[in-house]
Motif scaffolding. Structure first.
Motif, mmCIF file in Angstrom:
data_model
loop_
_atom_site.group_PDB
_atom_site.id
_atom_site.type_symbol
_atom_site.label_atom_id
_atom_site.label_comp_id
_atom_site.label_asym_id
_atom_site.label_seq_id
_atom_site.Cartn_x
_atom_site.Cartn_y
_atom_site.Cartn_z
ATOM 1 N N THR A 19 0.662 9.336 8.409
ATOM 2 C CA THR A 19 0.771 9.377 6.951
ATOM 3 C C THR A 19 2.204 9.087 6.511
ATOM 4 O O THR A 19 3.149 9.289 7.277
ATOM 5 C CB THR A 19 0.297 10.750 6.414
ATOM 6 O OG1 THR A 19 0.264 10.717 5.000
ATOM 7 C CG2 THR A 19 1.166 11.884 6.907
ATOM 8 N N GLY A 20 2.334 8.595 5.285
ATOM 9 C CA GLY A 20 3.653 8.297 4.756
ATOM 10 C C GLY A 20 3.630 8.203 3.239
ATOM 11 O O GLY A 20 2.570 8.244 2.612
ATOM 12 N N ILE A 21 4.790 8.043 2.655
ATOM 13 C CA ILE A 21 4.934 7.965 1.200
ATOM 14 C C ILE A 21 4.333 6.654 0.699
ATOM 15 O O ILE A 21 4.592 5.587 1.268
ATOM 16 C CB ILE A 21 6.415 8.060 0.803
ATOM 17 C CG1 ILE A 21 6.966 9.431 1.204
ATOM 18 C CG2 ILE A 21 6.607 7.797 -0.681
ATOM 19 C CD1 ILE A 21 8.473 9.553 1.103
ATOM 20 N N PHE A 22 3.529 6.730 -0.360
ATOM 21 C CA PHE A 22 2.950 5.527 -0.957
ATOM 22 C C PHE A 22 3.915 4.984 -1.998
ATOM 23 O O PHE A 22 4.333 5.712 -2.897
ATOM 24 C CB PHE A 22 1.594 5.848 -1.591
ATOM 25 C CG PHE A 22 0.862 4.636 -2.083
ATOM 26 C CD1 PHE A 22 0.367 3.711 -1.183
ATOM 27 C CD2 PHE A 22 0.672 4.419 -3.430
ATOM 28 C CE1 PHE A 22 -0.309 2.576 -1.617
ATOM 29 C CE2 PHE A 22 -0.007 3.297 -3.881
ATOM 30 C CZ PHE A 22 -0.498 2.375 -2.971
ATOM 31 N N PRO A 23 4.271 3.688 -1.927
ATOM 32 C CA PRO A 23 5.315 3.155 -2.809
ATOM 33 C C PRO A 23 4.860 2.750 -4.209
ATOM 34 O O PRO A 23 5.677 2.274 -4.993
ATOM 35 C CB PRO A 23 5.794 1.915 -2.043
ATOM 36 C CG PRO A 23 4.583 1.451 -1.310
ATOM 37 C CD PRO A 23 3.849 2.711 -0.925
ATOM 38 N N GLY A 24 3.589 2.942 -4.544
ATOM 39 C CA GLY A 24 3.106 2.510 -5.855
ATOM 40 C C GLY A 24 2.348 3.607 -6.571
ATOM 41 O O GLY A 24 2.564 4.795 -6.335
ATOM 42 N N ASP A 25 1.426 3.200 -7.435
ATOM 43 C CA ASP A 25 0.566 4.117 -8.177
ATOM 44 C C ASP A 25 -0.606 4.486 -7.287
ATOM 45 O O ASP A 25 -1.515 3.685 -7.084
ATOM 46 C CB ASP A 25 0.081 3.441 -9.460
ATOM 47 C CG ASP A 25 -0.914 4.287 -10.241
ATOM 48 O OD1 ASP A 25 -1.177 5.446 -9.852
ATOM 49 O OD2 ASP A 25 -1.435 3.774 -11.253
ATOM 50 N N ALA A 26 -0.605 5.695 -6.758
ATOM 51 C CA ALA A 26 -1.648 6.124 -5.827
ATOM 52 C C ALA A 26 -3.006 6.253 -6.508
ATOM 53 O O ALA A 26 -4.030 6.340 -5.827
ATOM 54 C CB ALA A 26 -1.250 7.449 -5.173
ATOM 55 N N GLY A 27 -3.039 6.249 -7.811
ATOM 56 C CA GLY A 27 -4.297 6.321 -8.532
ATOM 57 C C GLY A 27 -5.026 4.994 -8.636
ATOM 58 O O GLY A 27 -6.163 4.938 -9.120
ATOM 59 N N ASP A 28 -4.393 3.917 -8.159
ATOM 60 C CA ASP A 28 -4.974 2.580 -8.257
ATOM 61 C C ASP A 28 -4.355 1.714 -7.158
ATOM 62 O O ASP A 28 -3.213 1.270 -7.279
ATOM 63 C CB ASP A 28 -4.688 1.994 -9.640
ATOM 64 C CG ASP A 28 -5.430 0.699 -9.910
ATOM 65 O OD1 ASP A 28 -6.207 0.235 -9.041
ATOM 66 O OD2 ASP A 28 -5.226 0.137 -11.001
ATOM 67 N N PHE A 29 -5.101 1.483 -6.076
ATOM 68 C CA PHE A 29 -4.558 0.758 -4.927
ATOM 69 C C PHE A 29 -5.670 -0.018 -4.222
ATOM 70 O O PHE A 29 -6.843 0.131 -4.545
ATOM 71 C CB PHE A 29 -3.875 1.734 -3.958
ATOM 72 C CG PHE A 29 -4.826 2.687 -3.276
ATOM 73 C CD1 PHE A 29 -5.230 2.485 -1.964
ATOM 74 C CD2 PHE A 29 -5.326 3.794 -3.958
ATOM 75 C CE1 PHE A 29 -6.110 3.358 -1.343
ATOM 76 C CE2 PHE A 29 -6.203 4.675 -3.340
ATOM 77 C CZ PHE A 29 -6.593 4.453 -2.036
ATOM 78 N N TRP A 30 -5.289 -0.851 -3.266
ATOM 79 C CA TRP A 30 -6.225 -1.677 -2.506
ATOM 80 C C TRP A 30 -6.045 -1.428 -1.020
ATOM 81 O O TRP A 30 -4.948 -1.118 -0.556
ATOM 82 C CB TRP A 30 -5.954 -3.157 -2.756
ATOM 83 C CG TRP A 30 -6.321 -3.680 -4.099
ATOM 84 C CD1 TRP A 30 -7.421 -4.415 -4.419
ATOM 85 C CD2 TRP A 30 -5.573 -3.552 -5.313
ATOM 86 N NE1 TRP A 30 -7.408 -4.744 -5.753
ATOM 87 C CE2 TRP A 30 -6.278 -4.224 -6.327
ATOM 88 C CE3 TRP A 30 -4.377 -2.914 -5.637
ATOM 89 C CZ2 TRP A 30 -5.828 -4.296 -7.628
ATOM 90 C CZ3 TRP A 30 -3.923 -2.972 -6.940
ATOM 91 C CH2 TRP A 30 -4.644 -3.650 -7.919
#
Length: 190
Positions: A110-121
């Motif tokens: 696991t790691g830090i998500f660099p964008g909007d975690a509520g909307d991803f692909w």
């Protein structure tokens, strides 16, 4: 979305939409095998279809992750002891991007998500006995999340969502595609 998808652990609330699938998670749902915690769970919601050979599966996921271990993303399953799940999972007070590969026992990266975690692909490609897992914050650029072996030729691929600590996570899956393998260089981010 094709009609040959089926549920692993059907949620009480779900429906197909014109552009995909909408799900509300049941409580105490998860996919995990023994490591660290000692428990075995195969109660998560998976909407999958059978696959053989090489392929690329891609999906857009939207959800408001807020409780410990809220999760949604991609699922690849050979059986209860051999599977991969990947996506956003809420832990340590924030949503993180990660994956779990299970060959008898589960690992967790696991790691830090660099964008909007509520909307991803997410994009999963199988080539022979290898899996290439990618994520995207915008549907255009696809960094590598994981490269790993998976020697099971008969399996099912699709989407998953789980809430081990609660119920009621609303998840939208759209832009669901299953295509022949996208033959791209490993470091091609398109």
């Amino acid at each position: 979305m094709q009609d040959d998808f089926y549920w692993i652990n059907t949620p009480r609330v779900w429906h197909k939409t014109p552009d995909g699938l909408s799900v509300v998670t049941d409580g105490n749902t998860d996919f995990w095998q023994t490591t660290w915690y000692g428990f075995e769970r195969f109660s998560g919601h998976g909407f999958v279809r059978d696959v053989t050979g090489d392929f690329t599966f891609q999906v857009r996921i939207q959800a408001n992750f807020s409780a410990l271990y809220d999760q949604a993303g991609i699922l690849l399953v050979a059986d209860k002891q051999h599977w991969l799940k990947a996506g956003i999972e809420f832990n340590d007070g924030a949503p993180a991007i990660g994956s779990v590969l299970t060959h008898g026992q589960s690992d967790w990266a696991t790691g830090i998500f660099p964008g909007d975690a509520g909307d991803f692909w997410l994009r999963l490609s199988r080539k022979g006995d290898a899996l290439r897992l990618q994520y995207s914050t915008d549907g255009q650029e696809w960094p590598l999340l994981r490269l790993c072996p998976f020697a099971h030729t008969q399996c099912a691929v699709g989407v998953m969502c789980c809430t081990p600590e609660r119920e009621g996570l609303e998840v939208r899956f759209t832009d669901i595609t299953l295509t022949p393998l996208l033959e791209k260089d490993l470091h091609d981010l398109s």
